[in-house]
Design a protein around this motif. Sequence first.
Motif, mmCIF file in Angstrom:
data_model
loop_
_atom_site.group_PDB
_atom_site.id
_atom_site.type_symbol
_atom_site.label_atom_id
_atom_site.label_comp_id
_atom_site.label_asym_id
_atom_site.label_seq_id
_atom_site.Cartn_x
_atom_site.Cartn_y
_atom_site.Cartn_z
ATOM 1 N N ASP A 1 47.022 45.326 40.374
ATOM 2 C CA ASP A 1 47.278 45.108 38.943
ATOM 3 C C ASP A 1 45.988 45.256 38.149
ATOM 4 O O ASP A 1 45.966 45.871 37.083
ATOM 5 C CB ASP A 1 47.883 43.721 38.699
ATOM 6 N N LYS A 2 44.913 44.695 38.670
ATOM 7 C CA LYS A 2 43.626 44.780 37.978
ATOM 8 C C LYS A 2 43.156 46.231 37.928
ATOM 9 O O LYS A 2 42.658 46.700 36.915
ATOM 10 C CB LYS A 2 42.598 43.905 38.681
ATOM 11 N N SER B 1 39.744 39.080 34.155
ATOM 12 C CA SER B 1 41.069 38.452 34.192
ATOM 13 C C SER B 1 41.660 38.506 35.596
ATOM 14 O O SER B 1 41.175 39.224 36.466
ATOM 15 C CB SER B 1 42.008 39.152 33.209
ATOM 16 N N PRO C 1 45.128 39.416 36.425
ATOM 17 C CA PRO C 1 46.465 39.843 36.002
ATOM 18 C C PRO C 1 47.460 39.811 37.158
ATOM 19 O O PRO C 1 47.087 39.971 38.315
ATOM 20 C CB PRO C 1 46.233 41.280 35.534
ATOM 21 N N ILE D 1 51.918 42.986 35.467
ATOM 22 C CA ILE D 1 51.935 43.581 34.128
ATOM 23 C C ILE D 1 52.697 44.904 34.216
ATOM 24 O O ILE D 1 52.272 45.827 34.919
ATOM 25 C CB ILE D 1 50.507 43.786 33.597
ATOM 26 N N TYR E 1 49.519 46.214 27.367
ATOM 27 C CA TYR E 1 48.745 44.996 27.566
ATOM 28 C C TYR E 1 47.316 45.182 27.060
ATOM 29 O O TYR E 1 46.768 44.319 26.367
ATOM 30 C CB TYR E 1 48.745 44.625 29.050
#
Length: 173
Positions: free
Chosen positions: A4-5, A47, A49, A52, A58
């Motif tokens: 995700d990152k 962050s 995440p 997402i 985002y």
Amino acid sequence: MFKDKEKLLSAFTDQRNALTRFLARRLGCHALAEDLAQETWLRLASSQPAGIANPRAYLFRVASNLALDHQRHVGLGVEVEASEATMEAVSDPQPTPEATALHRSELTHLLRRLDALPPRCREVFILAKFEELSYAEIAERLGIAKNTVMVHMVKALASLERARHDGGRTEER
């Protein structure tokens, strides 16, 4: 979570110019837009995440919120008068010798991390981040596809991020 990152960071590198234009239109200042785009990058990089669905949306939401926060802060327009004694009590804005040494050490670590990247990956990163070329310009200059430029940037950013979290170790994984 790491995927995700990576998706977010990839979306940032792909949408950086569009994001900067979006912020510049909203704020009316290209330099401020660049600063907030960089702040967006920092927020995404730090962050955690999860799940997402639309990284681009985002990314623009984070940037939009930062722009709104900035506008609110500027809108406050708080100014105070201070006596000369108070002004003299304010510390010197110059960095301390310790801070200077720390920043130099961090720069040395970053340069080592960059040196550990594969040559083409490092070249793409330097052209994008230091010479501020677009992906299309890099692709044309190096004679490679724009998608290949993006792959190199994602690899470079992920490698630098891993090295940052590993305490500066630069070995390849």
